[in-house]
Design a protein around this motif. Structure first.
Motif, PDB file in Angstrom:
ATOM      1  N   VAL A 183       0.821  -1.213   0.000  1.00 15.79           N
ATOM      2  CA  VAL A 183       0.000   0.000   0.000  1.00 15.79           C
ATOM      3  C   VAL A 183       0.853   1.261   0.000  1.00 15.79           C
ATOM      4  N   ARG A 184       2.155   1.127  -0.208  1.00 14.13           N
ATOM      5  CA  ARG A 184       3.081   2.253  -0.249  1.00 14.13           C
ATOM      6  C   ARG A 184       2.961   3.114   1.005  1.00 14.13           C
ATOM      7  N   PRO A 185       3.316   2.593   2.164  1.00 16.08           N
ATOM      8  CA  PRO A 185       3.236   3.391   3.389  1.00 16.08           C
ATOM      9  C   PRO A 185       4.242   4.534   3.355  1.00 16.08           C
ATOM     10  N   GLY A 186       3.944   5.583   4.124  1.00 11.77           N
ATOM     11  CA  GLY A 186       4.845   6.730   4.196  1.00 11.77           C
ATOM     12  C   GLY A 186       6.092   6.424   5.010  1.00 11.77           C
ATOM     13  N   LYS A 187       7.075   7.299   4.881  1.00  9.06           N
ATOM     14  CA  LYS A 187       8.349   7.084   5.577  1.00  9.06           C
ATOM     15  C   LYS A 187       8.186   7.147   7.093  1.00  9.06           C
ATOM     16  N   GLU A 188       7.214   7.908   7.576  1.00  7.44           N
ATOM     17  CA  GLU A 188       7.024   8.039   9.014  1.00  7.44           C
ATOM     18  C   GLU A 188       5.948   7.088   9.540  1.00  7.44           C
ATOM     19  N   ASP A 189       5.351   6.286   8.677  1.00  8.56           N
ATOM     20  CA  ASP A 189       4.343   5.318   9.136  1.00  8.56           C
ATOM     21  C   ASP A 189       5.021   4.225   9.945  1.00  8.56           C
ATOM     22  N   GLN A 190       4.314   3.713  10.933  1.00  5.28           N
ATOM     23  CA  GLN A 190       4.884   2.698  11.809  1.00  5.28           C
ATOM     24  C   GLN A 190       3.786   1.793  12.358  1.00  5.28           C
ATOM     25  N   ALA A 191       4.221   0.701  12.959  1.00  2.88           N
ATOM     26  CA  ALA A 191       3.282  -0.253  13.557  1.00  2.88           C
ATOM     27  C   ALA A 191       2.888   0.225  14.954  1.00  2.88           C
ATOM     28  N   SER A 192       1.612   0.078  15.281  1.00  2.00           N
ATOM     29  CA  SER A 192       1.118   0.474  16.600  1.00  2.00           C
ATOM     30  C   SER A 192      -0.089  -0.384  16.942  1.00  2.00           C
ATOM     31  N   ARG A 193      -0.470  -0.347  18.236  1.00  2.00           N
ATOM     32  CA  ARG A 193      -1.604  -1.129  18.726  1.00  2.00           C
ATOM     33  C   ARG A 193      -1.421  -2.607  18.356  1.00  2.00           C
ATOM     34  N   VAL A 194      -0.328  -3.145  18.757  1.00  2.00           N
ATOM     35  CA  VAL A 194       0.055  -4.501  18.385  1.00  2.00           C
ATOM     36  C   VAL A 194      -0.623  -5.502  19.321  1.00  2.00           C
ATOM     37  N   LEU A 195      -1.148  -6.570  18.751  1.00  2.00           N
ATOM     38  CA  LEU A 195      -1.787  -7.659  19.496  1.00  2.00           C
ATOM     39  C   LEU A 195      -1.147  -8.970  19.054  1.00  2.00           C
ATOM     40  N   ARG A 196      -0.813  -9.791  20.025  1.00  2.00           N
ATOM     41  CA  ARG A 196      -0.229 -11.104  19.716  1.00  2.00           C
ATOM     42  C   ARG A 196      -1.051 -12.193  20.393  1.00  2.00           C
ATOM     43  N   GLY A 197      -1.347 -13.224  19.623  1.00  2.00           N
ATOM     44  CA  GLY A 197      -2.098 -14.344  20.154  1.00  2.00           C
ATOM     45  C   GLY A 197      -2.104 -15.491  19.163  1.00  2.00           C
ATOM     46  N   ARG A 198      -3.034 -16.391  19.380  1.00  2.00           N
ATOM     47  CA  ARG A 198      -3.101 -17.577  18.539  1.00  2.00           C
ATOM     48  C   ARG A 198      -4.540 -17.799  18.092  1.00  2.00           C
ATOM     49  N   GLY A 199      -4.690 -18.181  16.818  1.00  2.00           N
ATOM     50  CA  GLY A 199      -6.003 -18.442  16.272  1.00  2.00           C
ATOM     51  C   GLY A 199      -5.902 -19.231  14.988  1.00  2.00           C
ATOM     52  N   ASN A 200      -6.847 -20.129  14.749  1.00  2.00           N
ATOM     53  CA  ASN A 200      -6.875 -20.980  13.551  1.00  2.00           C
ATOM     54  C   ASN A 200      -5.597 -21.797  13.398  1.00  2.00           C
ATOM     55  N   GLY A 201      -5.021 -22.173  14.531  1.00  2.00           N
ATOM     56  CA  GLY A 201      -3.817 -22.998  14.495  1.00  2.00           C
ATOM     57  C   GLY A 201      -2.554 -22.246  14.160  1.00  2.00           C
ATOM     58  N   LEU A 202      -2.590 -20.906  14.156  1.00  2.00           N
ATOM     59  CA  LEU A 202      -1.428 -20.096  13.798  1.00  2.00           C
ATOM     60  C   LEU A 202      -1.090 -19.132  14.922  1.00  2.00           C
ATOM     61  N   ASP A 203       0.203 -18.839  15.060  1.00  2.00           N
ATOM     62  CA  ASP A 203       0.623 -17.703  15.870  1.00  2.00           C
ATOM     63  C   ASP A 203       0.402 -16.447  15.035  1.00  2.00           C
ATOM     64  N   LEU A 204      -0.313 -15.484  15.584  1.00  2.00           N
ATOM     65  CA  LEU A 204      -0.716 -14.299  14.833  1.00  2.00           C
ATOM     66  C   LEU A 204      -0.257 -13.031  15.537  1.00  2.00           C
ATOM     67  N   VAL A 205       0.007 -12.016  14.744  1.00  2.00           N
ATOM     68  CA  VAL A 205       0.259 -10.687  15.250  1.00  2.00           C
ATOM     69  C   VAL A 205      -0.596  -9.730  14.414  1.00  2.00           C
ATOM     70  N   ALA A 206      -1.378  -8.925  15.093  1.00  2.00           N
ATOM     71  CA  ALA A 206      -2.262  -7.965  14.430  1.00  2.00           C
ATOM     72  C   ALA A 206      -1.888  -6.572  14.917  1.00  2.00           C
ATOM     73  N   PHE A 207      -1.847  -5.620  13.996  1.00  2.00           N
ATOM     74  CA  PHE A 207      -1.475  -4.255  14.368  1.00  2.00           C
ATOM     75  C   PHE A 207      -1.997  -3.293  13.319  1.00  2.00           C
ATOM     76  N   ASP A 208      -1.938  -2.002  13.653  1.00  2.00           N
ATOM     77  CA  ASP A 208      -2.331  -0.927  12.754  1.00  2.00           C
ATOM     78  C   ASP A 208      -1.094  -0.251  12.197  1.00  2.00           C
ATOM     79  N   ILE A 209      -1.172   0.166  10.940  1.00  2.00           N
ATOM     80  CA  ILE A 209      -0.201   1.114  10.403  1.00  2.00           C
ATOM     81  C   ILE A 209      -0.736   2.508  10.714  1.00  2.00           C
ATOM     82  N   VAL A 210       0.034   3.296  11.447  1.00  2.00           N
ATOM     83  CA  VAL A 210      -0.406   4.622  11.846  1.00  2.00           C
ATOM     84  C   VAL A 210       0.469   5.668  11.166  1.00  2.00           C
ATOM     85  N   SER A 211      -0.147   6.777  10.823  1.00  2.00           N
ATOM     86  CA  SER A 211       0.548   7.896  10.190  1.00  2.00           C
ATOM     87  C   SER A 211       0.420   9.113  11.091  1.00  2.00           C
ATOM     88  N   PRO A 212       1.469   9.927  11.188  1.00  2.00           N
ATOM     89  CA  PRO A 212       1.385  11.135  12.023  1.00  2.00           C
ATOM     90  C   PRO A 212       0.473  12.170  11.383  1.00  2.00           C
TER      91      PRO A 212
END
Length: 328
Positions: free
Chosen positions: A176-205
């Motif tokens: 999605v061509r993120p911006g240079k200052e975009d970063q990962a935030s609101r990170v969640l880690r857990g397990r579901g559907n037999g997979l280790d998952l990490v879910a997060f938002d790309i946030v822009s200032p």
């Protein structure tokens, strides 16, 4: 010259029977005895003769339509002690029970991929993730994603923890061509559907804060995974120089989805040939993109993460990772 009295004497007026009188409205004579009788009808009056109660009282002839209706309709007399009008009893119903407290309101159920309708605390399916109370936490978690994740034992992070460092490379590789200052935030880690998952938002200032622009759910994979990208055919694609389009055996799938890979191989072919992968993608609204980078297979969609979106991405990732594992 004869007079009306001469006519009475001679019996000239047969209709009056010898008792002729002028109409009452002309102020004529009355019959003997001083009593006023019914006025004789005029020859040009086509009204029916008075009968019953109409014969009593004054019967002075008047042109049709002369009398006007009364100004006020006849109403029964009322007394001062008469009670004021009240609505029917059904309209005055009031509950005898006090209004329920805010904390007693039912909440929406969690359910879905990780819950099945009940939380770990054993509460009923009414324990929801969106609070109805004005709460400062709602502003930081508008969709209740963090609350939902905590109830299933997922771990939260703000994106600055040491284990979050690989997410920076994953954000830079997003289609999605993120911006240079975009970063990962609101990170969640857990397990579901037999997979280790990490879910997060790309946030822009934006101004003095940040705004979520995209939601990512990723599954770390072991071993070597070829670089590929699964994108809806209706979306514009960038950064695809040198990537090959891998066809599938399903024309409907190729009409809606495009599979690109850095190089052809059995793992990439397996993604296009796997019926579970095709069914999972054809059953969506063509709003997600799936790609591999930095040791992850990830799915992305615009807007912030929410519980239903994490579950949706988890199903797609389970199908793709399963196809890759079968071809390895």
């Amino acid at each position: 010259m004869s007079s009306p009295r001469d006519r009475d004497r001679d019996g000239f007026d047969d209709g009056a029977g010898g008792q002729w009188q002028e109409p009452a409205h002309l102020g004529g004579d009355t019959p003997s005895g001083g009593e006023t009788g019914p006025a004789a009808p005029r020859p040009d009056d086509d009204r029916p003769a008075p009968t019953g109660d109409e014969r009593t009282g004054s019967q002075a002839w008047q042109p049709p339509g002369w009398d006007l209706p009364a100004v006020e309709p006849e109403r029964p007399a009322t007394t001062r002690d008469e009670a004021a009008w009240q609505p029917p009893g059904a309209d005055q119903w009031q509950s005898e029970a006090p209004p329920p407290a805010q904390t007693d309101r039912p909440r929406r159920g969690l359910g879905g991929l990780f819950g099945g309708g009940r939380s770990r605390s054993g509460d009923d399916a009414g324990a929801g993730y969106r609070d109805v109370q004005p709460d400062p936490a709602v502003a930081a978690d508008p969709y209740g994603t963090q609350l939902w994740a905590q109830q299933f034992g997922w771990v939260l992070s703000d994106g600055t923890a040491p284990e979050d460092e690989p997410l920076t490379a994953l954000v830079r590789s997003a289609p999605v061509r993120p911006g240079k200052e975009d970063q990962a935030s609101r990170v969640l880690r857990g397990r579901g559907n037999g997979l280790d998952l990490v879910a997060f938002d790309i946030v822009s200032p934006v101004g003095r804060g940040f705004v979520s622009t995209h939601a990512i759910t990723a599954a770390p994979v072991l071993g070597s995974v070829p670089a590929f990208r699964l994108s809806p055919a209706r979306m514009w694609r960038h950064g695809t120089g040198g990537m090959l389009q891998i066809p599938s055996p399903d024309p409907e799938f190729d009409r809606r989805w495009v599979l690109l890979a850095a190089e052809d191989g059995p793992q990439v072919r397996r993604i296009a040939e796997d019926p579970v992968v095709r069914q999972s993608l054809l059953g969506t609204d063509d709003g997600d993109e799936v790609w591999s980078a930095a040791g992850f297979v990830a799915a992305i969609r615009p807007d912030a993460n929410r519980p239903q979106l994490i579950e949706h991405h988890a199903r797609l990732l389970a199908a793709v990772v399963g196809a890759l594992a079968a071809a390895a």
